[in-house]
Design a protein around this motif. Structure first.
Motif, PDB file in Angstrom:
ATOM      1  N   LEU A 253       0.773  -1.258  -0.007  1.00 19.44           N
ATOM      2  CA  LEU A 253       0.033   0.182  -0.199  1.00 19.44           C
ATOM      3  C   LEU A 253       0.708   1.164   0.031  1.00 19.44           C
ATOM      4  CD1 LEU A 253      -2.585  -1.107   2.804  1.00 19.44           C
ATOM      5  CD2 LEU A 253      -3.026  -0.956   0.097  1.00 19.44           C
ATOM      6  N   LEU A 254       2.155   1.047   0.157  1.00 17.52           N
ATOM      7  CA  LEU A 254       3.026   2.400   0.061  1.00 17.52           C
ATOM      8  C   LEU A 254       2.920   2.847  -1.066  1.00 17.52           C
ATOM      9  CD1 LEU A 254       6.122   0.911   1.979  1.00 17.52           C
ATOM     10  CD2 LEU A 254       4.211   2.582   2.866  1.00 17.52           C
ATOM     11  N   PRO A 255       2.899   4.222  -1.469  1.00 18.48           N
ATOM     12  CA  PRO A 255       2.916   4.933  -2.723  1.00 18.48           C
ATOM     13  C   PRO A 255       3.896   4.435  -3.729  1.00 18.48           C
ATOM     14  CG  PRO A 255       2.656   6.604  -0.808  1.00 18.48           C
ATOM     15  CD  PRO A 255       3.137   5.269  -0.257  1.00 18.48           C
ATOM     16  N   GLN A 256       5.149   4.262  -3.161  1.00 23.61           N
ATOM     17  CA  GLN A 256       6.268   3.778  -4.093  1.00 23.61           C
ATOM     18  C   GLN A 256       6.106   2.647  -4.707  1.00 23.61           C
ATOM     19  OE1 GLN A 256       6.774   4.312  -0.740  1.00 23.61           O
ATOM     20  NE2 GLN A 256       8.515   3.329  -0.064  1.00 23.61           N
ATOM     21  N   VAL A 257       5.178   1.797  -4.036  1.00 24.26           N
ATOM     22  CA  VAL A 257       5.116   0.592  -4.783  1.00 24.26           C
ATOM     23  C   VAL A 257       3.910   0.590  -5.891  1.00 24.26           C
ATOM     24  CG1 VAL A 257       4.057  -1.727  -4.329  1.00 24.26           C
ATOM     25  CG2 VAL A 257       5.551  -0.761  -2.910  1.00 24.26           C
ATOM     26  N   TRP A 258       2.861   1.357  -5.632  1.00 27.85           N
ATOM     27  CA  TRP A 258       1.784   1.421  -6.694  1.00 27.85           C
ATOM     28  C   TRP A 258       1.439   2.702  -7.531  1.00 27.85           C
ATOM     29  CZ3 TRP A 258      -1.962   5.343  -6.183  1.00 27.85           C
ATOM     30  CH2 TRP A 258      -2.074   5.899  -4.977  1.00 27.85           C
ATOM     31  N   LYS A 259       2.502   3.631  -7.366  1.00 29.33           N
ATOM     32  CA  LYS A 259       2.106   4.983  -8.037  1.00 29.33           C
ATOM     33  C   LYS A 259       2.354   4.927  -9.377  1.00 29.33           C
ATOM     34  CE  LYS A 259       6.830   7.260  -6.989  1.00 29.33           C
ATOM     35  NZ  LYS A 259       7.577   8.009  -6.393  1.00 29.33           N
ATOM     36  N   TYR A 260       3.126   3.815  -9.917  1.00 26.11           N
ATOM     37  CA  TYR A 260       3.359   3.691 -11.266  1.00 26.11           C
ATOM     38  C   TYR A 260       1.775   3.817 -12.108  1.00 26.11           C
ATOM     39  CZ  TYR A 260       0.440  -0.934 -10.823  1.00 26.11           C
ATOM     40  OH  TYR A 260      -0.432  -1.630 -10.750  1.00 26.11           O
ATOM     41  N   TRP A 261       0.745   3.498 -11.195  1.00 27.18           N
ATOM     42  CA  TRP A 261      -0.581   3.717 -12.012  1.00 27.18           C
ATOM     43  C   TRP A 261      -0.954   5.052 -12.229  1.00 27.18           C
ATOM     44  CZ3 TRP A 261      -2.725   0.958 -15.186  1.00 27.18           C
ATOM     45  CH2 TRP A 261      -4.340   1.199 -15.505  1.00 27.18           C
ATOM     46  N   VAL A 262      -0.297   5.965 -11.526  1.00 26.91           N
ATOM     47  CA  VAL A 262      -0.322   7.593 -11.708  1.00 26.91           C
ATOM     48  C   VAL A 262      -0.115   8.047 -12.824  1.00 26.91           C
ATOM     49  CG1 VAL A 262       0.122   9.740 -10.712  1.00 26.91           C
ATOM     50  CG2 VAL A 262      -0.444   8.005  -9.238  1.00 26.91           C
ATOM     51  N   PHE A 263       1.416   7.647 -13.282  1.00 22.53           N
ATOM     52  CA  PHE A 263       1.934   8.030 -14.601  1.00 22.53           C
ATOM     53  C   PHE A 263       1.156   7.360 -15.635  1.00 22.53           C
ATOM     54  CE2 PHE A 263       5.671   7.950 -11.205  1.00 22.53           C
ATOM     55  CZ  PHE A 263       5.699   9.269 -11.153  1.00 22.53           C
ATOM     56  N   GLU A 264       1.056   6.119 -15.484  1.00 24.06           N
ATOM     57  CA  GLU A 264       0.351   5.359 -16.541  1.00 24.06           C
ATOM     58  C   GLU A 264      -1.032   5.723 -17.019  1.00 24.06           C
ATOM     59  OE1 GLU A 264       0.687   0.984 -16.585  1.00 24.06           O
ATOM     60  OE2 GLU A 264       2.478   1.201 -16.019  1.00 24.06           O
ATOM     61  N   SER A 265      -1.699   6.576 -15.894  1.00 22.71           N
ATOM     62  CA  SER A 265      -3.047   6.991 -16.172  1.00 22.71           C
ATOM     63  C   SER A 265      -2.806   8.053 -16.854  1.00 22.71           C
ATOM     64  CB  SER A 265      -3.858   7.188 -14.614  1.00 22.71           C
ATOM     65  OG  SER A 265      -4.107   5.970 -13.960  1.00 22.71           O
ATOM     66  N   ILE A 266      -2.168   9.010 -16.780  1.00 22.02           N
ATOM     67  CA  ILE A 266      -1.697  10.277 -17.367  1.00 22.02           C
ATOM     68  C   ILE A 266      -1.311   9.962 -18.863  1.00 22.02           C
ATOM     69  CG2 ILE A 266      -0.263  12.320 -17.437  1.00 22.02           C
ATOM     70  CD1 ILE A 266      -0.264  12.293 -14.484  1.00 22.02           C
ATOM     71  N   TRP A 267      -0.364   9.111 -19.161  1.00 22.84           N
ATOM     72  CA  TRP A 267       0.207   9.202 -20.315  1.00 22.84           C
ATOM     73  C   TRP A 267      -0.352   7.775 -21.248  1.00 22.84           C
ATOM     74  CZ3 TRP A 267       5.407   8.882 -17.693  1.00 22.84           C
ATOM     75  CH2 TRP A 267       5.769   7.447 -17.263  1.00 22.84           C
ATOM     76  N   GLY A 268      -1.070   7.141 -20.315  1.00 24.99           N
ATOM     77  CA  GLY A 268      -1.866   6.073 -21.333  1.00 24.99           C
ATOM     78  C   GLY A 268      -3.274   6.109 -21.404  1.00 24.99           C
ATOM     79  N   ASN A 269      -3.924   6.783 -20.473  1.00 21.75           N
ATOM     80  CA  ASN A 269      -5.407   6.956 -20.519  1.00 21.75           C
ATOM     81  C   ASN A 269      -5.577   8.343 -20.552  1.00 21.75           C
ATOM     82  OD1 ASN A 269      -6.176   4.241 -20.477  1.00 21.75           O
ATOM     83  ND2 ASN A 269      -6.003   4.244 -18.261  1.00 21.75           N
ATOM     84  N   LEU A 270      -4.623   9.406 -20.753  1.00 19.04           N
ATOM     85  CA  LEU A 270      -4.990  10.859 -20.511  1.00 19.04           C
ATOM     86  C   LEU A 270      -6.034  11.059 -19.486  1.00 19.04           C
ATOM     87  CD1 LEU A 270      -5.256  11.550 -24.433  1.00 19.04           C
ATOM     88  CD2 LEU A 270      -3.141  11.231 -22.956  1.00 19.04           C
ATOM     89  N   ASN A 271      -5.753  10.418 -18.432  1.00 21.09           N
ATOM     90  CA  ASN A 271      -6.524  10.798 -17.037  1.00 21.09           C
ATOM     91  C   ASN A 271      -5.617  11.362 -16.276  1.00 21.09           C
ATOM     92  OD1 ASN A 271      -7.943  10.303 -14.553  1.00 21.09           O
ATOM     93  ND2 ASN A 271      -8.637   8.440 -14.902  1.00 21.09           N
ATOM     94  N   PHE A 272      -6.070  12.706 -15.860  1.00 18.81           N
ATOM     95  CA  PHE A 272      -5.321  13.676 -15.266  1.00 18.81           C
ATOM     96  C   PHE A 272      -5.903  13.941 -13.746  1.00 18.81           C
ATOM     97  CE2 PHE A 272      -4.377  14.701 -19.425  1.00 18.81           C
ATOM     98  CZ  PHE A 272      -2.856  14.697 -19.434  1.00 18.81           C
ATOM     99  N   VAL A 273      -7.035  13.062 -13.399  1.00 17.82           N
ATOM    100  CA  VAL A 273      -7.987  13.421 -12.410  1.00 17.82           C
ATOM    101  C   VAL A 273      -7.985  12.130 -11.056  1.00 17.82           C
ATOM    102  CG1 VAL A 273     -10.048  14.061 -11.353  1.00 17.82           C
ATOM    103  CG2 VAL A 273      -9.134  15.132 -13.190  1.00 17.82           C
TER     104      VAL A 273
END
Length: 634
Positions: A253-273
């Motif tokens: 649950l630590l951010p450094q483990v799952w925060k890859y999804w923040v980047f992938e949401s932005i540059w893969g799904n164009l999801n900024f929210v």
């Protein structure tokens, strides 16, 4: 559950099914439209810049053909850069980068073009496209022909291969199993890492956060292996083993483990929210992590992660995503149900069947835990998609396909990795995946210095750290999977291969293999203590319910004392203990006794009397292998 469609029959082996064909046709139509716009701009463009831009729409870098001369050197550079961004698209879901390179090169070519254009440019571009498409078409036809021939041979001999593989399988061990000293040393490799403070990652490989070396997978597979220990050897022990599993879950649950999804949401799904990691797609989290959480709860009877908000992903004070086992399971069901393929993406737009198999295991474990039937509801669609959309001409499972374009990506994979997962919910299919591989591996067994080893090539990749030229990962994987199918001879050959090439060491009672990644070591440790159908029965059956209701050893003293066996029948408790750091008296802590009940304990003078909470403790000398028996006093 054994699969709704005939398992991996040659009649069902296809390169692509209806959904994939539709997506591919759509992709070609879009490309044809882009090409047509580019051609129109070349012919009708109001300026040389627009003409160059139009040519640049045909393919990345083709706009530089318009200028001719030295600018032609920018074409191969652009193609190389485009290939790099496509790889990054595959590796991290960053679909925006190939698009930016393609359009950016067209814009740059337009700005670079002088007063006139190279008249040969469109003909050169057309020739390059025809050559590239023609070469690819010939390569794919040749590959398909080779695969069909291989498939015909494989399936013609499938029945014999399955019979042979079953004949090699040892019987499943009886209950009351005990960890040997080597198995204890293997378990300590994982316990040392799991029991360190949650924010620390000593002993983990930390290379990237996107692909197979990611810390999240190391956490998942360590959790699975500890669950096998719990269910098969130590069902009546909680203490440090349960804490290790909980800490791995908290570590995830630590951010450094799952925060890859923040980047992938932005540059893969164009999801900024909305960066909720357990909402849309991302089965590489919900599938793997959901299974880990469910296994812990089923193995220990502790359903704490079913409570609302018990699995909260906290990026910062403003971005908090509260989940639990139920919401993660809901995410799996919803995504499977709404995907045209049934299987759905990990990285944005990329579908890995391996992650989707893990998602099915998560559903299976949840169903067994909470009495639902989600896996059964999805199974028919799941296998139909595997057979028609994700099976190639050779009858093997396609490792990776783009959900957006329908095009497969050349990702290294093997049916070997799918076999143990399929064994949980489709045993027939699992044997048909395993049997041809097992027979091939048996032909690679060689005698060397009085031992039987596997003649594995020394050019493999350890996907846990991306190191080349090592055979350790392959040997670890083979040993682990051979154990699941009961092929002890093959597993022992892999074990001897590790002794020879793995850099094996035993320091302070902890076993490790220096030439392997942390992930390879986890596979190896599971291969050392697991036996036939341990993965299957851990996921499906869990521990005997009497163990969960009866007396438990609850010691959290690691590594001072090591527990090699803990089995109860609801009334009695039988233990095998070893000293960890030193021999001598150790305080044993028991839970789930009858409040106020009197108990006899081996090695203890007098009786134990449980308190009002059903707990009791006593000091017992632990010297070498020590058997302990706790039973109600008559």
């Amino acid at each position: 559950m054994n699969g709704a469609v005939s398992p991996l029959d040659i009649r069902y082996a296809q390169a692509i099914g209806s959904v994939g064909k539709t997506r591919q046709r759509r992709s070609w139509l879009i490309y044809a439209l882009i090409f047509s716009v580019g051609a129109a701009l070349w012919v009708l463009g109001p300026s040389v810049g627009w003409r160059a831009f139009g040519l640049g729409l045909w393919a990345p870098g083709f706009g530089f053909l318009a200028s001719g001369g030295w600018s032609l050197a920018l074409l191969p550079i652009t193609i190389l850069l485009f290939a790099v961004t496509v790889f990054f698209w595959f590796a991290a879901g960053a679909i925006i980068f190939p698009i930016l390179v393609w359009l950016g090169s067209a814009v740059f070519a337009a700005a670079l073009t002088g007063a006139d254009v190279w008249p040969v440019a469109p003909y050169a571009g057309a020739a390059l496209l025809i050559a590239a498409f023609g070469f690819q078409a010939m390569r794919l036809r040749r590959k398909a022909a080779i695969q069909r021939t291989a498939a015909a041979r494989k399936f013609e001999a499938m029945d014999q291969l399955v019979v042979a593989a079953k004949a090699c399988a040892a019987p499943r061990p009886e209950g009351g199993r005990e960890l040997t000293p080597e198995m204890l040393a293997a378990s300590r490799y994982m316990l040392d890492r799991a029991l360190q403070p949650v924010p620390e990652f000593n002993g983990f490989d930390r290379i990237d956060i996107f692909q197979t070396a990611s810390v999240r997978y190391q956490i998942n597979f360590m959790g699975y292996a500890l669950s096998i220990l719990q269910v098969q050897y130590l069902p009546s022990f909680h203490g440090y083993l349960s804490r290790a599993q909980r800490q791995l879950i908290e570590k995830y649950l630590l951010p450094q483990v799952w925060k890859y999804w923040v980047f992938e949401s932005i540059w893969g799904n164009l999801n900024f929210v909305n960066w909720d990691p357990a909402a849309k797609d991302n089965i590489m989290l919900t599938g793997y992590f959901g299974a880990q959480v469910n296994l812990y709860m089923r193995g220990t009877g502790d359903t704490c992660y079913g409570e609302p908000g018990s699995l909260t992903f906290r990026l910062n004070d403003r971005k908090v995503f509260a989940h639990d086992a139920h919401s993660i399971n809901r995410s799996l069901v919803d995504n499977f149900s709404r995907s045209a393929y049934c299987l759905y993406p990990c990285e944005p737009n990329w579908i890995y069947p391996a992650c989707n198999f893990r998602g099915m295991l998560s559903l299976v474990s949840y169903d067994r835990l909470f009495g639902t039937h989600h896996a059964g509801d999805i199974e028919e669609s799941f296998w139909r998609s595997v057979d028609t959309e994700f099976t190639d001409h050779a009858g093997s499972i396609v490792a990776l396909r783009s959900s957006l374009t329908g095009i497969p990506f050349p990702f290294p994979g093997s049916d070997l990795s799918f076999a143990p997962m399929a064994n949980v919910f489709a045993q027939e299919r699992a044997m048909k995946l395993w049997a041809p591989i097992a027979m091939g591996l048996r032909r690679a067994m060689i005698a060397q210095n009085g031992s039987v080893l596997l003649a594995l090539p020394n050019n493999g990749i350890d996907f846990g750290n991306y190191r080349r030229g090592v055979r350790t990962m392959a040997a670890c994987s083979i040993m682990q999977i051979a154990r699941e199918f009961g092929d002890s001879e093959l597993a022992e050959a892999a074990r001897h291969t590790l002794r020879t090439y793995g850099g094996e060491s035993l320091e302070n009672g902890v076993l490790s293999f220096a030439t392997g990644s942390n992930m390879a070591n986890i596979y190896a440790m599971q291969g050392i203590f697991a036996r036939r159908d341990d993965i299957r029965t851990t996921w499906l059956d869990g521990p005997d319910q009497a163990c969960l209701r009866g007396p438990l050893l609850d010691n959290d003293t690691y590594p001072e004392m090591l527990v090699a066996a803990a089995h109860g029948d609801g009334a009695d408790l039988r233990l095998v203990l070893y000293p960890g750091t030193k021999e001598g008296p150790q305080e044993l802590t028991f839970a789930q006794l009858r409040p106020g009940g009197r108990y006899e304990l081996t090695g203890c003078d007098g009786f134990l009397i449980a308190d009002m909470h059903g707990s009791a403790s006593a000091f017992v000398p632990i010297c070498g292998r020590t058997e302990i028996h706790l039973r109600p006093a008559s």
